[in-house]
Design a protein around this motif. Structure first.
Motif, PDB file in Angstrom:
ATOM      1  N   SER A  10       9.080 -22.151   0.908  1.00  0.00           N
ATOM      2  CA  SER A  10       8.929 -21.015  -0.049  1.00  0.00           C
ATOM      3  C   SER A  10      10.114 -21.405  -1.092  1.00  0.00           C
ATOM      4  O   SER A  10       9.608 -21.174  -2.376  1.00  0.00           O
ATOM      5  CB  SER A  10       9.699 -19.890   0.906  1.00  0.00           C
ATOM      6  OG  SER A  10       9.780 -18.691  -0.126  1.00  0.00           O
TER       7      SER A  10
ATOM      8  N   SER B 201      -5.080  -5.230  -2.886  1.00  0.00           N
ATOM      9  CA  SER B 201      -5.562  -5.945  -1.730  1.00  0.00           C
ATOM     10  C   SER B 201      -6.901  -6.370  -1.933  1.00  0.00           C
ATOM     11  O   SER B 201      -7.600  -5.817  -2.671  1.00  0.00           O
ATOM     12  CB  SER B 201      -5.566  -5.165  -0.385  1.00  0.00           C
ATOM     13  OG  SER B 201      -6.369  -4.009  -0.361  1.00  0.00           O
TER      14      SER B 201
ATOM     15  N   GLU C 254       2.759 -16.589  -0.559  1.00  0.00           N
ATOM     16  CA  GLU C 254       3.395 -15.603   0.079  1.00  0.00           C
ATOM     17  C   GLU C 254       2.956 -14.055  -0.573  1.00  0.00           C
ATOM     18  O   GLU C 254       2.957 -13.188   0.340  1.00  0.00           O
ATOM     19  CB  GLU C 254       4.993 -15.808  -0.302  1.00  0.00           C
ATOM     20  CG  GLU C 254       5.558 -16.731   0.576  1.00  0.00           C
ATOM     21  CD  GLU C 254       7.133 -16.748   0.678  1.00  0.00           C
ATOM     22  OE1 GLU C 254       7.552 -15.729   0.817  1.00  0.00           O
ATOM     23  OE2 GLU C 254       7.558 -18.144   0.727  1.00  0.00           O
ATOM     24  N   GLN C 255       2.741 -14.067  -1.796  1.00  0.00           N
ATOM     25  CA  GLN C 255       2.487 -12.843  -2.486  1.00  0.00           C
ATOM     26  C   GLN C 255       1.106 -12.494  -1.965  1.00  0.00           C
ATOM     27  O   GLN C 255       0.751 -11.141  -1.766  1.00  0.00           O
ATOM     28  CB  GLN C 255       2.464 -13.028  -4.000  1.00  0.00           C
ATOM     29  CG  GLN C 255       3.728 -12.915  -4.561  1.00  0.00           C
ATOM     30  CD  GLN C 255       4.303 -14.649  -4.804  1.00  0.00           C
ATOM     31  OE1 GLN C 255       3.894 -15.300  -3.976  1.00  0.00           O
ATOM     32  NE2 GLN C 255       5.064 -14.733  -5.858  1.00  0.00           N
ATOM     33  N   THR C 256       0.087 -13.332  -1.940  1.00  0.00           N
ATOM     34  CA  THR C 256      -1.250 -13.053  -1.501  1.00  0.00           C
ATOM     35  C   THR C 256      -1.256 -12.592  -0.028  1.00  0.00           C
ATOM     36  O   THR C 256      -2.042 -11.609   0.336  1.00  0.00           O
ATOM     37  CB  THR C 256      -2.204 -14.325  -1.616  1.00  0.00           C
ATOM     38  OG1 THR C 256      -1.822 -15.347  -1.023  1.00  0.00           O
ATOM     39  CG2 THR C 256      -2.492 -14.584  -3.166  1.00  0.00           C
ATOM     40  N   ARG C 257      -0.506 -13.188   0.814  1.00  0.00           N
ATOM     41  CA  ARG C 257      -0.392 -12.929   2.167  1.00  0.00           C
ATOM     42  C   ARG C 257       0.342 -11.530   2.435  1.00  0.00           C
ATOM     43  O   ARG C 257      -0.203 -10.643   3.279  1.00  0.00           O
ATOM     44  CB  ARG C 257       0.317 -14.109   3.030  1.00  0.00           C
ATOM     45  CG  ARG C 257       0.565 -14.006   4.469  1.00  0.00           C
ATOM     46  CD  ARG C 257       1.125 -15.166   5.118  1.00  0.00           C
ATOM     47  NE  ARG C 257       0.876 -16.222   4.228  1.00  0.00           N
ATOM     48  CZ  ARG C 257       1.670 -17.108   4.268  1.00  0.00           C
ATOM     49  NH1 ARG C 257       2.766 -17.226   4.991  1.00  0.00           N
ATOM     50  NH2 ARG C 257       1.645 -18.410   3.399  1.00  0.00           N
ATOM     51  N   SER C 258       1.171 -11.139   1.700  1.00  0.00           N
ATOM     52  CA  SER C 258       1.947  -9.750   1.821  1.00  0.00           C
ATOM     53  C   SER C 258       0.912  -8.794   1.491  1.00  0.00           C
ATOM     54  O   SER C 258       1.167  -7.639   1.742  1.00  0.00           O
ATOM     55  CB  SER C 258       3.314 -10.137   1.182  1.00  0.00           C
ATOM     56  OG  SER C 258       3.123 -10.193  -0.458  1.00  0.00           O
ATOM     57  N   LYS C 259       0.189  -9.156   0.560  1.00  0.00           N
ATOM     58  CA  LYS C 259      -0.760  -7.993   0.013  1.00  0.00           C
ATOM     59  C   LYS C 259      -2.219  -7.917   0.438  1.00  0.00           C
ATOM     60  O   LYS C 259      -3.016  -7.467   0.153  1.00  0.00           O
ATOM     61  CB  LYS C 259      -0.828  -8.031  -1.624  1.00  0.00           C
ATOM     62  CG  LYS C 259       0.563  -7.982  -2.551  1.00  0.00           C
ATOM     63  CD  LYS C 259       0.189  -8.247  -3.790  1.00  0.00           C
ATOM     64  CE  LYS C 259      -0.211  -7.023  -4.614  1.00  0.00           C
ATOM     65  NZ  LYS C 259      -0.230  -7.267  -6.001  1.00  0.00           N
ATOM     66  N   ASN C 260      -2.231  -8.863   1.474  1.00  0.00           N
ATOM     67  CA  ASN C 260      -3.661  -8.929   2.432  1.00  0.00           C
ATOM     68  C   ASN C 260      -4.678  -9.322   1.388  1.00  0.00           C
ATOM     69  O   ASN C 260      -5.720  -8.735   1.424  1.00  0.00           O
ATOM     70  CB  ASN C 260      -3.705  -7.813   2.987  1.00  0.00           C
ATOM     71  CG  ASN C 260      -4.629  -7.837   4.060  1.00  0.00           C
ATOM     72  OD1 ASN C 260      -4.784  -9.216   4.660  1.00  0.00           O
ATOM     73  ND2 ASN C 260      -5.521  -6.910   4.600  1.00  0.00           N
TER      74      ASN C 260
ATOM     75  N   TYR D 141       1.322 -19.306  -4.804  1.00  0.00           N
ATOM     76  CA  TYR D 141       1.623 -17.763  -4.661  1.00  0.00           C
ATOM     77  C   TYR D 141       1.350 -17.197  -3.272  1.00  0.00           C
ATOM     78  O   TYR D 141       0.747 -16.362  -3.045  1.00  0.00           O
ATOM     79  CB  TYR D 141       0.706 -17.060  -5.957  1.00  0.00           C
ATOM     80  CG  TYR D 141       1.158 -17.454  -6.924  1.00  0.00           C
ATOM     81  CD1 TYR D 141       2.331 -16.852  -7.578  1.00  0.00           C
ATOM     82  CD2 TYR D 141       0.334 -18.190  -7.811  1.00  0.00           C
ATOM     83  CE1 TYR D 141       2.944 -17.330  -8.845  1.00  0.00           C
ATOM     84  CE2 TYR D 141       0.918 -18.833  -9.138  1.00  0.00           C
ATOM     85  CZ  TYR D 141       1.924 -18.024  -9.506  1.00  0.00           C
ATOM     86  OH  TYR D 141       2.279 -18.318 -10.717  1.00  0.00           O
TER      87      TYR D 141
END
Length: 137
Positions: free
Chosen positions: A6, A102, A54-60, A52
């Motif tokens: 990360s 999302s 982590e950002q895509t995962r957290s926003k589904n 990116y």
């Protein structure tokens, strides 16, 4: 290990951001140069997307890279300045993630003419989009 990955991805994002500032400054002088090399585009797009993750995962947000025509194969070579192209791709992908709550982001890499090194890279997302006034700018 995950924390160090990360950190590395965040450092890459910061490096691309700083490079964009440096490039802008250089365009204001006579010191701006382009260093063109053969670059494999699909893998570089995936590398920028990884920054990116982590950002895509957290926003589904689901991401996909598609090559058109599919007969072009997984490797699409293009003569370009890799660092500057990474900065451009990073900015576009970052904005796509920023304005997508999302859903999905699809990056389409299209080889326009096999003999001429022309590519069209399209980013489609399920974000809020732009109104007509913004598109006229």
């Amino acid at each position: 290990k995950k924390q160090s990955e990360s950190l590395i991805l965040n450092l890459k994002h910061m490096m691309l951001f700083i490079q964009s500032i440096v490039d802008y400054s250089l365009t204001q002088t006579d010191n701006f140069t382009v260093n063109a090399d053969q670059v494999e585009i699909v893998s570089t797009v995936r590398e920028v997307l990884k920054i990116y993750c982590e950002q895509t995962r957290s926003k589904n947000i689901f991401t996909k890279v598609e090559v058109v025509p599919s007969s072009a194969g997984p490797k699409v070579m293009w003569k370009t300045d890799r660092m500057r192209q990474d900065v451009i791709r990073s900015t576009i992908i970052f904005n796509s993630i920023k304005y997508t709550r999302s859903g999905n982001i699809k990056i389409i890499i299209e080889s326009l003419e096999p003999r001429v090194s022309e590519l069209k890279i399209t980013v489609r997302d399920t974000g809020v989009g732009m109104d007509t006034k913004q598109l006229q700018i």
